[in-house]
Structures are given as structure tokens and as C-alpha cells.
Write a protein that holds these residues in place. Structure first.
Motif, PDB file in Angstrom:
ATOM      1  N   ARG B 100     -77.422 152.380  12.687  1.00  0.00           N
ATOM      2  CA  ARG B 100     -76.296 151.448  12.812  1.00  0.00           C
ATOM      3  C   ARG B 100     -75.313 151.864  13.911  1.00  0.00           C
ATOM      4  NH1 ARG B 100     -77.702 146.894  11.564  1.00  0.00           N
ATOM      5  NH2 ARG B 100     -75.538 146.237  11.520  1.00  0.00           N
ATOM      6  N   TYR B 101     -75.513 153.038  14.529  1.00  0.00           N
ATOM      7  CA  TYR B 101     -74.584 153.505  15.570  1.00  0.00           C
ATOM      8  C   TYR B 101     -74.329 152.463  16.667  1.00  0.00           C
ATOM      9  CZ  TYR B 101     -74.353 158.407  13.955  1.00  0.00           C
ATOM     10  OH  TYR B 101     -74.125 159.555  13.248  1.00  0.00           O
ATOM     11  N   PRO B 102     -75.356 151.701  17.108  1.00  0.00           N
ATOM     12  CA  PRO B 102     -75.066 150.708  18.153  1.00  0.00           C
ATOM     13  C   PRO B 102     -74.136 149.594  17.670  1.00  0.00           C
ATOM     14  CG  PRO B 102     -77.425 151.113  17.998  1.00  0.00           C
ATOM     15  CD  PRO B 102     -76.792 151.778  16.821  1.00  0.00           C
ATOM     16  N   HIS B 103     -73.927 149.504  16.350  1.00  0.00           N
ATOM     17  CA  HIS B 103     -73.194 148.359  15.812  1.00  0.00           C
ATOM     18  C   HIS B 103     -71.745 148.654  15.434  1.00  0.00           C
ATOM     19  CE1 HIS B 103     -77.004 146.089  15.429  1.00  0.00           C
ATOM     20  NE2 HIS B 103     -77.495 147.291  15.202  1.00  0.00           N
ATOM     21  N   PHE B 104     -71.355 149.937  15.386  1.00  0.00           N
ATOM     22  CA  PHE B 104     -69.946 150.209  15.047  1.00  0.00           C
ATOM     23  C   PHE B 104     -69.376 151.260  15.996  1.00  0.00           C
ATOM     24  CE2 PHE B 104     -72.280 153.177  12.275  1.00  0.00           C
ATOM     25  CZ  PHE B 104     -71.607 154.358  12.491  1.00  0.00           C
ATOM     26  N   LYS B 105     -68.044 151.321  16.063  1.00  0.00           N
ATOM     27  CA  LYS B 105     -67.421 152.210  17.025  1.00  0.00           C
ATOM     28  C   LYS B 105     -67.204 153.608  16.470  1.00  0.00           C
ATOM     29  CE  LYS B 105     -64.218 151.744  20.777  1.00  0.00           C
ATOM     30  NZ  LYS B 105     -65.230 152.001  21.795  1.00  0.00           N
ATOM     31  N   SER B 106     -66.327 153.747  15.462  1.00  0.00           N
ATOM     32  CA  SER B 106     -66.122 155.108  14.969  1.00  0.00           C
ATOM     33  C   SER B 106     -66.551 155.283  13.518  1.00  0.00           C
ATOM     34  CB  SER B 106     -64.674 155.548  15.161  1.00  0.00           C
ATOM     35  OG  SER B 106     -63.823 154.650  14.488  1.00  0.00           O
ATOM     36  N   SER B 107     -66.243 154.312  12.641  1.00  0.00           N
ATOM     37  CA  SER B 107     -66.773 154.471  11.287  1.00  0.00           C
ATOM     38  C   SER B 107     -67.491 153.202  10.834  1.00  0.00           C
ATOM     39  CB  SER B 107     -65.675 154.876  10.299  1.00  0.00           C
ATOM     40  OG  SER B 107     -64.490 154.216  10.610  1.00  0.00           O
ATOM     41  N   ALA B 111     -70.803 146.464   5.654  1.00  0.00           N
ATOM     42  CA  ALA B 111     -72.093 145.842   5.953  1.00  0.00           C
ATOM     43  C   ALA B 111     -73.090 146.883   6.465  1.00  0.00           C
ATOM     44  CB  ALA B 111     -71.914 144.732   6.988  1.00  0.00           C
ATOM     45  N   ASP B 112     -72.619 147.807   7.333  1.00  0.00           N
ATOM     46  CA  ASP B 112     -73.501 148.852   7.852  1.00  0.00           C
ATOM     47  C   ASP B 112     -74.051 149.706   6.704  1.00  0.00           C
ATOM     48  OD1 ASP B 112     -73.202 148.237  10.612  1.00  0.00           O
ATOM     49  OD2 ASP B 112     -71.237 149.199  10.598  1.00  0.00           O
ATOM     50  N   ILE B 113     -73.157 150.079   5.792  1.00  0.00           N
ATOM     51  CA  ILE B 113     -73.578 150.922   4.670  1.00  0.00           C
ATOM     52  C   ILE B 113     -74.573 150.174   3.783  1.00  0.00           C
ATOM     53  CG2 ILE B 113     -72.746 152.099   2.581  1.00  0.00           C
ATOM     54  CD1 ILE B 113     -70.084 152.555   4.197  1.00  0.00           C
ATOM     55  N   ASP B 114     -74.300 148.883   3.542  1.00  0.00           N
ATOM     56  CA  ASP B 114     -75.207 148.071   2.715  1.00  0.00           C
ATOM     57  C   ASP B 114     -76.591 147.967   3.351  1.00  0.00           C
ATOM     58  OD1 ASP B 114     -73.236 147.722   0.911  1.00  0.00           O
ATOM     59  OD2 ASP B 114     -72.703 145.683   1.527  1.00  0.00           O
ATOM     60  N   HIS B 155     -81.371 142.171   9.904  1.00  0.00           N
ATOM     61  CA  HIS B 155     -80.496 141.004   9.819  1.00  0.00           C
ATOM     62  C   HIS B 155     -79.643 141.103   8.577  1.00  0.00           C
ATOM     63  CE1 HIS B 155     -83.740 138.710  12.167  1.00  0.00           C
ATOM     64  NE2 HIS B 155     -82.758 138.999  12.971  1.00  0.00           N
ATOM     65  N   ASP B 156     -78.325 141.126   8.749  1.00  0.00           N
ATOM     66  CA  ASP B 156     -77.536 140.966   7.535  1.00  0.00           C
ATOM     67  C   ASP B 156     -76.992 139.544   7.542  1.00  0.00           C
ATOM     68  OD1 ASP B 156     -74.585 140.826   8.261  1.00  0.00           O
ATOM     69  OD2 ASP B 156     -75.231 142.587   9.386  1.00  0.00           O
ATOM     70  N   LYS B 157     -76.313 139.182   6.479  1.00  0.00           N
ATOM     71  CA  LYS B 157     -75.916 137.785   6.314  1.00  0.00           C
ATOM     72  C   LYS B 157     -75.012 137.290   7.442  1.00  0.00           C
ATOM     73  CE  LYS B 157     -75.550 138.811   1.524  1.00  0.00           C
ATOM     74  NZ  LYS B 157     -75.224 140.164   1.972  1.00  0.00           N
ATOM     75  N   ASP B 158     -74.195 138.204   7.981  1.00  0.00           N
ATOM     76  CA  ASP B 158     -73.167 137.744   8.909  1.00  0.00           C
ATOM     77  C   ASP B 158     -73.631 137.661  10.361  1.00  0.00           C
ATOM     78  OD1 ASP B 158     -71.544 137.772   6.693  1.00  0.00           O
ATOM     79  OD2 ASP B 158     -70.987 139.868   7.019  1.00  0.00           O
ATOM     80  N   THR B 159     -74.623 138.467  10.739  1.00  0.00           N
ATOM     81  CA  THR B 159     -75.001 138.457  12.155  1.00  0.00           C
ATOM     82  C   THR B 159     -75.936 137.304  12.442  1.00  0.00           C
ATOM     83  OG1 THR B 159     -76.815 139.956  11.705  1.00  0.00           O
ATOM     84  CG2 THR B 159     -74.754 140.930  12.460  1.00  0.00           C
ATOM     85  N   GLU B 160     -76.130 137.042  13.742  1.00  0.00           N
ATOM     86  CA  GLU B 160     -77.021 135.949  14.140  1.00  0.00           C
ATOM     87  C   GLU B 160     -78.446 136.298  13.717  1.00  0.00           C
ATOM     88  OE1 GLU B 160     -78.460 137.052  17.673  1.00  0.00           O
ATOM     89  OE2 GLU B 160     -77.640 138.899  16.881  1.00  0.00           O
ATOM     90  N   GLN B 161     -79.224 135.300  13.460  1.00  0.00           N
ATOM     91  CA  GLN B 161     -80.544 135.507  12.878  1.00  0.00           C
ATOM     92  C   GLN B 161     -81.648 135.495  13.945  1.00  0.00           C
ATOM     93  OE1 GLN B 161     -81.063 135.880   9.326  1.00  0.00           O
ATOM     94  NE2 GLN B 161     -78.878 136.285   9.559  1.00  0.00           N
ATOM     95  N   SER B 162     -81.299 135.799  15.201  1.00  0.00           N
ATOM     96  CA  SER B 162     -82.315 135.727  16.241  1.00  0.00           C
ATOM     97  C   SER B 162     -83.352 136.829  16.053  1.00  0.00           C
ATOM     98  CB  SER B 162     -81.650 135.849  17.607  1.00  0.00           C
ATOM     99  OG  SER B 162     -81.063 137.128  17.724  1.00  0.00           O
TER     100      SER B 162
END
Lengths: 354, 264
Positions: B100-107, B111-114, B155-162
């Protein structure tokens, strides 16, 4: 590993310990000042509560003990953070600034200015004032680090054994250079260069503290920003790349910031080895190797260790004092051997601390 | 979605891959097969965007791969390699969180944890999450890495589903039968949700069981490409691997099963 203990609990414990040590350290030395007297001096100085204080002790406290304690605090934090970052960056448990030549290169640069700083060519640079020595130390540290790095890396992979060997060569070269400078220098200077090669906090003053403080805070915050990337690189360079990290650029940025951090500290207090090696390992044994935890923890625990060791130096042969490098080497070198032993066995047992 | 156009790559005089043309579509499992040194892993690295200077072009979603930033690619594709060596103690959940590192900045966000929790459960390693990675068995370690790369492009619920791309570079070569099928089944399901999987495998029968498309490579070139449902000519398999093979019917799934004449 203490997985059930919160990182914050460790930080708070270390911070409380640190405050206590600062007070004790300010009191200990050839003249002993109990905590009560220190509190009186501080309250009197800040005008909160007037009391009769010994003016000699007051001067001793503000001009000698306090800057020295703060210098230990900052340098301990700087060297330990540097050790943690280098170990993660090179994926190697046995590197630290003292072993790969960074400190020795910086010391050579600093002693160069120490001996030749009064020459005409440096007159033109007088505008840099007290920053000239840290800057030349940085140049020396950078040269040493890049020599070691370029010898030990091929095709983007760093060979740990070659790195240590290149570190030995560069250390020897830099120590030879520093020795030569001590030899051609006039006597009082020569004495301090020799003393310096083992590290000492006895010359700490507020000007130096301010320089080291500014540089260290900036560098440590910058390095903490790389914590996530340093974690990712533990998977290997190409895997970190797949996680969106520009590995080559990151390595150069980190080496530059790290060398600045170590060089400026070294230009003030000389070469202090092994602290940067030992502190991150203590933290890893306590609670794993997440770099976000390691960098913060190293800053705190590094300060704790350095203040403690400096106090020992002042107590052991009081009223004289011992160069701090002697004690860090006596404690650190056996730890280094233990790490080598661990490292040798880790493949067989599965895991470095297994 | 993923297209290779006349890709050639050489180091000095040594040609690693030559004139590669292929198209991979979302929803498919594509398997690349061939002898050691046939250029499979090199082709995979080019398609994953980790090699820069080559002839021809690789295109993801109508855009040249070299035009993507590292950060963009990291959210679009993930790569699982054969083996990982980690020198310091680090927990299983921290390894998975690296995905998940590419998806969040510091913590990490909730959603990342889930997402990490879901992929760990999918791989059956949720109970191991506080263990030191270095104490895991080979199979557990590879499942941890699989959970990590899945988390990277989940894919989580909130991100685009591409659609996303999962590259597997000899992912199961050192694993036992059970783990091999577990990882391939998870990859198969991942493709089933509209994503693309491209894998380098060594076991022809594992490939036949899970692939929609099998690409045979020999000496850096594509020797033959089979789409879903096409029957694989055992002569092709024999020539690609330089060993006499014959195909029989697999009683479990009705697909081809290759056997080898071991009297060379």
C-alpha cells in the motif's frame, strides 16, 4: 520482540530518561553540582525565583556543562540515526558512519582547516566564518563515502564485504592524512588533532551547538521522510522500484543528507565510532526494523547513550577526562564481533535475530 | 490492454528477446513458457516497465509504458518474483503493508489496513501477521509476498475499478504442490474479476490448468501462441523444451496433461 508495546510508550520512556540524564550530566564532573543547585541556577537565571547562587558554578553550568550536554545529545542522535539509515540503505547490519570512512573523511577535512585555516587562501573565505570547517568536513566525508560506495557497488548491487574492506582502506588513508597534519602542525594544535581522532566533547560551546543543532534537525527530519522508502528497499532494489520508488535517485539523496549529518557532527567532536552501529541494533532487538520507528528511536536512544558515555568519560579518571572514542570502542567493538557472529549464523538459522 | 509491438532487446551482442508482438487482455491469465534463457523473464521485465532501453514499444492502456511515472505504474501493476531475501526482522503485516506504500504518504488509511487484512485472509496468512518474516517457511513467505502484491493493486470500494495487471515471475518454482495451486488459483480469481495476469511458469501442466493463453518462447522469439480452448500441439512443446512429450487427457478437468519420455 515486544510487539505488544506501543512505539509511543518506548518514545516516552526514552524521552523521560533523556531529561533525567541531561540534569544529571550537567551536574557531574570535576565539580559536582546536585540537581537542586541546578534547578536553583536555572530558576534564578530565568528570573522565576531569585536565590543566592555560586557565580562560578553558574558560569560553569551555562558556559561549559550545558553546551557540552546538548552537544552530546545532538551528536548521539545524529550518529545513531545515520547508522540506522545506512544499515537499511545498504541492507547490511554491520555498517555505520565510522566503519565506511565517512567520519574519518570528515575528520581529515576538518583537521585540514584546523591546521591551514589561517593561510591566505582561506582568508577570502572568511565570510563563511565558523561554517568553513563543517563545510570542508562535509567535502571530506563525501569524498570518502563515494570512494567506498563506488568500490563496493557494481550494477546497482552493493557488496557488503567489499564495502567493509573499502571502508578499512579509506579509514586508513584518512587517518594517515590526519596523522600527517598533526605531525606538521605546531605543537598545541597537534595535541588537539590527536585528541580529536578519538572524539571529545570538551570543546563544546554554544556556537558549535547551534550549528550542529540546525544541520542535524534538518537532516534527521529529511531522513525520516525517507523511512517508508527505506522499508521498501528491504525487499531489494528492483522490488522497491516496482513499488514506485526511484531507487538510484533515493540512494544519492540519502547518501548526501546522511554525509552532511555525520560530517558536521564530526567536525565539532571528532570521530566517535560504534555508537551508530550499536544503537539501531538495540532498537531492532526491542521492536523490529520498521524505519519509521528506528529513526525516531535512534535519535532518542542515541542521545541517551552518548550523554551516558560522556558522563563516564568525565568520572572515570576525574579530574582529567578520557576521549569518548576509547569507551565507545571498548563497548562497541565486542558488539560488532557479536554482530559478525550473528550474521554468519543467520543464514543457517533463518533470520538475523533468530 | 497490454500490447507489445516489435520488442527487441540486446545486451552487447547477446540478443535476449527479438521481434516480440503480442496482445494481452483484461480477464485473462497469460502464461509465458520456455527453456531457461529463452527470454521469458526479460520480456516480463520489459512489460512491467523495469527495463528502459529496448527496441519497439510496450503499451499499457494505449500509452507507452516509458511515458508512465514510477508512481503511476506502481498503482497500475504489481510484480511477484521468485525469491526475496530480507536481512532485518520485519513483521508479516509490515511486508504486506508495503504493497500500500504507493497509495499513502506517511501513515496508512483505514482502507489501506482493510485491504491488507483482506489479502492476508485470502492467502491464509492472517494468523501469521505478527510473525517475523524471516522465521516463515518458504511457502508462507511466498504467500506473504503474494498478499503484498495483491494489496498493491487491490480494488477497494472507493477507488476506480479499472483493470490492473499482475506480473508473476516464476512465482511458484520453489514451492510444493499445494502452495503452487493455491497461488495460481488466487491469480486465476484475480483475473476473473477483470484484471490481467501475466506469469512466467516452468510447469506446463500448471500452465494448462490455469492459463487462458500460453506463449511459448524459444531463443528470444515467440515460437507459438495458444488462445483459450485451443489444443496444444505436443510437437511444439517437445521442440520448445528439447524433450519428447506427449499429451493425454487429464481426468480431473478434461484438459490436456503432458507427460515426458524421460529416455533422452
Amino acid at each position: 520482540m515486544l510487539n505488544n508495546i506501543n512505539n509511543r510508550t518506548i518514545y516516552i520512556f526514552l524521552a523521560v530518561l533523556l531529561v533525567m540524564l541531561v540534569v544529571i550530566s550537567a551536574g557531574v564532573g570535576a565539580v559536582y553540582m546536585p540537581a537542586g543547585e541546578i534547578i536553583d541556577i536555572v530558576l534564578n537565571y530565568t528570573g522565576i525565583k531569585a536565590s543566592a547562587v555560586n557565580p562560578v558554578h553558574e558560569g560553569l553550568f551555562f558556559q561549559i556543562r550545558l553546551p557540552r550536554t546538548f552537544m552530546c545529545f545532538i551528536v548521539g542522535a545524529a550518529l545513531s540515526v545515520s547508522g540506522a539509515v545506512m544499515q537499511s540503505l545498504f541492507r547490511n547490519p554491520i555498517v555505520e558512519p565510522g566503519l565506511v570512512g565517512t567520519s574519518a573523511g570528515a575528520a581529515l577535512g576538518a583537521s585540514f582547516i584546523f591546521v591551514f585555516g589561517k593561510l591566505d587562501i582561506f582568508r577570502n573565505m572568511a565570510f563563511m566564518g565558523d561554517l568553513l570547517m563543517p563545510l570542508v568536513a562535509f567535502a571530506g566525508g563525501l569524498a570518502a563515502t563515494f570512494i567506498v560506495y563506488s568500490f563496493s557497488s557494481s550494477f546497482g548491487k552493493v557488496n557488503a564485504a567489499t564495502m567493509i574492506l573499502a571502508g578499512i582502506a579509506v579509514n586508513a588513508m584518512a587517518a594517515g592524512g590526519t596523522g600527517f597534519l598533526a605531525y606538521i602542525a605546531r605543537d598545541p594544535q597537534a595535541r588537539s588533532i590527536t585528541f580529536w581522532s578519538l572524539g571529545t566533547f570538551s570543546g563544546a560551546d554554544w556556537k558549535g551547538v547551534l550549528i550542529v543543532l540546525t544541520v542535524s534537525v534538518a537532516c534527521i527530519i529529511t531522513l525520516a521522510g525517507f523511512a517508508k522508502q527505506l522499508n521498501a528497499i528491504q525487499l531489494g532494489d528492483s522490488e522497491a522500484n516496482y513499488l514506485g520508488i526511484n531507487v538510484e535517485r533515493m540512494k544519492i539523496q540519502i547518501i548526501l543528507v546522511n554525509t552532511l549529518l555525520v560530517s558536521v557532527a564530526t567536525s565539532m567532536v571528532g570521530v566517535i565510532s560504534f555508537v551508530g552501529l550499536v544503537v539501531p541494533h538495540l532498537l531492532r532487538i526491542l521492536k523490529g526494523s520498521d524505519n519509521r520507528y528506528l529513526i525516531t528511536g535512534s535519535a532518542l536512544l542515541g542521545a541517551v547513550v552518548m550523554i551516558t558515555v560522556d558522563m563516564l568519560c568525565r568520572i572515570i579518571i576525574a579530574p582529567a577526562e578520557m576521549p569518548i572514542g576509547i569507551i565507545t570502542a571498548f563497548v562497541g567493538a565486542p558488539v560488532f564481533l557479536w554482530l559478525l557472529y550473528r550474521n554468519r549464523n543467520s543464514a543457517r538459522k533463518g533470520g538475523f535475530y533468530a | 490492454m497490454l500490447r507489445a509491438h516489435n520488442i527487441s532487446y540486446a545486451i552487447g551482442d547477446k540478443i535476449l528477446v527479438k521481434d516480440i508482438n503480442l496482445i494481452m487482455k483484461p480477464g485473462e491469465v497469460n502464461v509465458i513458457m520456455g527453456q531457461n534463457g529463452a527470454g521469458k523473464s526479460t520480456l516480463l521485465k520489459i512489460l512491467a516497465g523495469s527495463i528502459n532501453h529496448y527496441g519497439g514499444e510496450a503499451v499499457i492502456k494505449n500509452r507507452n509504458i516509458l511515458g508512465y511515472s514510477q508512481a503511476e505504474l506502481a498503482k497500475l501493476r504489481a510484480v511477484l518474483s521468485q525469491h526475496y531475501e530480507i536481512f532485518f526482522p520485519i513483521t508479516v503485516d509490515e511486508i504486506v503493508m508495503m504493497g500500500r506504500y504507493p497509495h499513502f504518504k506517511s501513515s496508512p488509511s483505514k482502507a489501506d489496513i482493510d485491504i491488507c487484512m483482506s489479502t492476508m485472509e485470502l492467502m491464509g496468512i492472517a494468523e501469521l501477521r505478527n510473525r517475523d518474516y524471516n522465521t516463515l517457511s518458504g511457502g508462507e513467505a511466498q504467500k506473504t509476498q503474494m498478499a503484498r502484491v495483491l494489496a498493491q493493486i487491490w480494488h477497494d470500494k472507493d477507488t476506480e475499478q479499472s483493470p490492473k495487471i499482475l506480473f508473476l515471475d516464476e512465482p511458484v518454482s520453489s514451492l510444493d504442490l499445494h502452495y503452487q495451486h493455491h497461488i495460481m488459483q488466487v491469480a486465476r480469481d484475480f483475473a476473473g474479476r477483470g484484471n490481467l495476469v501475466a506469469a512466467v511458469l516452468h510447469d506446463i501442466n500448471l500452465a494448462v490448468s490455469y492459463a487462458d493463453r500460453i506463449i511459448f518462447m524459444k531463443d528470444g522469439k515467440i515460437a507459438k501462441c495458444y488462445g483459450a480452448g485451443e489444443s496444444i500441439d505436443s510437437e511444439v512443446v517437445s521442440s520448445v523444451f528439447d524433450i519428447k512429450t506427449h499429451s493425454i487427457l487429464n481426468p480431473f478437468n478434461g484438459k490436456q496433461l503432458f507427460v515426458v519420455n524421460n529416455r533422452l
